[in-house]
Design an enzyme around this catalytic site. Structure first.
Site, PDB file in Angstrom:
ATOM      1  N   GLN A 103       0.808  -1.214   0.000  1.00 49.78           N
ATOM      2  CA  GLN A 103       0.000   0.000   0.000  1.00 49.78           C
ATOM      3  C   GLN A 103       0.837   1.258   0.000  1.00 49.78           C
ATOM      4  O   GLN A 103       2.041   1.235   0.273  1.00 49.78           O
ATOM      5  CB  GLN A 103      -0.897   0.004   1.238  1.00 49.78           C
ATOM      6  CG  GLN A 103      -0.116  -0.018   2.556  1.00 49.78           C
ATOM      7  CD  GLN A 103      -1.018  -0.168   3.762  1.00 49.78           C
ATOM      8  OE1 GLN A 103      -1.337   0.827   4.416  1.00 49.78           O
ATOM      9  NE2 GLN A 103      -1.422  -1.405   4.075  1.00 49.78           N
ATOM     10  N   HIS A 105       0.083   5.770   0.974  1.00 47.69           N
ATOM     11  CA  HIS A 105      -0.831   6.788   1.472  1.00 47.69           C
ATOM     12  C   HIS A 105      -0.636   8.078   0.689  1.00 47.69           C
ATOM     13  O   HIS A 105       0.480   8.389   0.263  1.00 47.69           O
ATOM     14  CB  HIS A 105      -0.594   7.041   2.960  1.00 47.69           C
ATOM     15  CG  HIS A 105      -0.663   5.805   3.796  1.00 47.69           C
ATOM     16  ND1 HIS A 105      -1.749   4.962   3.791  1.00 47.69           N
ATOM     17  CD2 HIS A 105       0.230   5.250   4.659  1.00 47.69           C
ATOM     18  CE1 HIS A 105      -1.532   3.959   4.618  1.00 47.69           C
ATOM     19  NE2 HIS A 105      -0.334   4.104   5.148  1.00 47.69           N
ATOM     20  N   GLU A 140       2.645   7.859   9.002  1.00 48.37           N
ATOM     21  CA  GLU A 140       2.522   6.963  10.141  1.00 48.37           C
ATOM     22  C   GLU A 140       3.893   6.513  10.628  1.00 48.37           C
ATOM     23  O   GLU A 140       4.886   6.602   9.903  1.00 48.37           O
ATOM     24  CB  GLU A 140       1.660   5.749   9.791  1.00 48.37           C
ATOM     25  CG  GLU A 140       2.238   4.856   8.702  1.00 48.37           C
ATOM     26  CD  GLU A 140       1.271   3.766   8.268  1.00 48.37           C
ATOM     27  OE1 GLU A 140       0.056   4.036   8.210  1.00 48.37           O
ATOM     28  OE2 GLU A 140       1.732   2.655   7.976  1.00 48.37           O
ATOM     29  N   HIS A 257       4.713   0.213   1.091  1.00 46.94           N
ATOM     30  CA  HIS A 257       5.100  -0.565   2.264  1.00 46.94           C
ATOM     31  C   HIS A 257       4.083  -1.662   2.547  1.00 46.94           C
ATOM     32  O   HIS A 257       2.949  -1.633   2.039  1.00 46.94           O
ATOM     33  CB  HIS A 257       5.239   0.339   3.500  1.00 46.94           C
ATOM     34  CG  HIS A 257       3.970   1.034   3.892  1.00 46.94           C
ATOM     35  ND1 HIS A 257       3.519   2.170   3.250  1.00 46.94           N
ATOM     36  CD2 HIS A 257       3.041   0.768   4.867  1.00 46.94           C
ATOM     37  CE1 HIS A 257       2.379   2.574   3.807  1.00 46.94           C
ATOM     38  NE2 HIS A 257       2.067   1.735   4.774  1.00 46.94           N
ATOM     39  N   ARG A 276      -4.234   0.349  -2.181  1.00 40.36           N
ATOM     40  CA  ARG A 276      -3.631  -0.985  -2.188  1.00 40.36           C
ATOM     41  C   ARG A 276      -3.436  -1.486  -3.614  1.00 40.36           C
ATOM     42  O   ARG A 276      -4.217  -1.158  -4.507  1.00 40.36           O
ATOM     43  CB  ARG A 276      -4.532  -1.965  -1.428  1.00 40.36           C
ATOM     44  CG  ARG A 276      -4.871  -1.537  -0.011  1.00 40.36           C
ATOM     45  CD  ARG A 276      -5.883  -2.486   0.621  1.00 40.36           C
ATOM     46  NE  ARG A 276      -6.254  -2.037   1.963  1.00 40.36           N
ATOM     47  CZ  ARG A 276      -7.245  -1.197   2.225  1.00 40.36           C
ATOM     48  NH1 ARG A 276      -7.972  -0.716   1.231  1.00 40.36           N
ATOM     49  NH2 ARG A 276      -7.510  -0.831   3.463  1.00 40.36           N
TER      50      ARG A 276
END
Length: 390
Positions: A103, A105, A140, A257, A276
């Site tokens: 995936q 972001h 994150e 990642h 994804r």
């Protein structure tokens, strides 16, 4: 809005939290860590925060509603002024038994545009085929509790070409030539293209036969866990990262990642935007992922904590929404106030003011709390906005 029936805003508030049962989670890891009974289902993510998808509650009131009722007392003027009337981060404990999806972001601009586009097209927020759940970016950081490993960032393409050579597959020559020419985007796109499914099957078979190669073994594990998935071959382009307990990894926008195994504390911006392309049964949007992924080769971004003699370990990633502190509860600590914070006990017992937290239990500290004493024996983590780290 009526006054919520909650403790006063100047005291720590015990949270009631939810555990999400995603299929990649462990049936036993969180129950073992927290001393609870297994449910027989995977327990993947313990959520602590105010995300509307699964907000924690305080005496039955969702934390996002509590914050909306009085942003100044709960968030403080600084945080509300910088991020608006919402908690800027989401804290989780992950228990990874099987690979998570491959995936990326989005950036804030990409999230805003994608969210507006899907709204305009009338796609419901809870539609499984929806890509953008909100208008926020989602940087994150994961901090390992146990040994933790995953895939992160594109390796130098020439180095990857050498790795693929070790599979001894003549049909891979076009891809290795492209990689040596620096054409990372083209190779990634071809690996995801189902027209190349027969070649991906050759790669999987070769990986399964090379368990004794330490650089390729993890990709063989992926082939066993996710047979036929395009993410298995695409994963060969990424670094494999191993974290020891206490080590942390930061992931910014566009960095591909996938977490593969272990237990960790994860903190992120208060978003659920995930694009994804493989290693999952969830919605895949490879075309949109190709648009936003960053194809710049990069080394994994490890966040080294600043440590002091009191047993405090401060993780300060380059994200204004969040920071993390790990406490070794051998001596008492003073937790500064003025910003919205969440404290979770991981092992032992933590005393936060008048509250006692046992493993897996957490509390919200509104900004109106000037400071609070944290003591006990074990380990606790504190989440707070990174822009105002103390």
């Amino acid at each position: 809005m009526p006054q919520p029936d909650t403790p006063p805003a100047a005291a720590p508030m015990r949270l009631t939290t939810a555990i999400r049962p995603y299929d990649w989670g462990s049936v036993t890891a969180l129950p073992h860590l927290f001393g609870t009974e297994p449910t027989g289902r995977p327990q993947a993510e313990l959520w602590m925060g105010a995300h509307p998808g699964d907000p924690s509650t305080v005496a039955g009131t969702p934390l996002n509603e509590l914050i909306a009722h009085d942003p100044t007392a709960t968030l403080g003027e600084q945080t509300a002024g910088r991020f608006g009337p919402a908690l800027p981060y989401l804290l989780k404990v992950l228990a990874v038994e099987r690979p998570l999806s491959l995936q990326v972001h989005p950036t804030t601009a990409q999230a805003e545009a994608g969210f507006a586009d899907e709204n305009a097209r009338g796609i419901p927020i809870d539609d499984p085929a929806r890509t953008y759940k909100d208008a926020s970016h989602k940087p994150e950081m994961v901090c390992a509790i146990t040994p933790f490993h995953g895939l992160c960032g594109f390796r130098d393409p020439a180095t990857t070409a050498g790795l693929l050579d070790r599979l001894a597959l003549p049909d891979l020559r076009p891809w290795t030539d492209l990689l040596r020419a620096g054409e990372l985007r083209e190779v990634f796109a071809q690996m995801l293209d189902d027209a190349n499914r027969p070649l991906r099957a050759q790669v999987e078979q070769a990986l399964l036969a090379l368990d004794d190669d330490p650089d390729l073994a993890v990709y063989g594990d992926l082939a066993r866990a996710c047979p036929g998935d395009p993410g298995v071959t695409a994963a060969l382009l990424l670094h494999h990262v191993n974290l020891l307990p206490g080590q942390a990894l930061y992931l910014g926008a566009g960095v591909p990642h996938a977490y593969l195994g272990g237990i960790g504390v994860e903190i992120m911006a208060n978003s659920d935007n995930v694009l994804r392309c493989g290693l999952t049964t969830k919605h895949i949007d490879a075309a949109e992922l190709m648009r936003i992924v960053d194809f710049t080769p990069s080394q994994p971004h490890l966040v080294r904590p600043e440590e002091d003699v009191r047993g405090e370990h401060h993780y300060r990633p380059p994200a204004p929404e969040f920071a993390l502190t790990r406490y070794d509860l051998e001596t008492p600590h003073s937790v500064p106030g003025g910003v919205p914070q969440i404290v979770v006990c991981i092992d032992g017992e933590a005393h936060l003011g008048d509250l006692t937290l046992r493993p897996g239990e957490s509390a919200f500290l509104p900004a109106a709390v000037a400071s609070v004493r944290l003591s006990g024996k074990g380990t606790a983590y504190r989440a707070l906005p990174g822009a105002f780290t103390k």
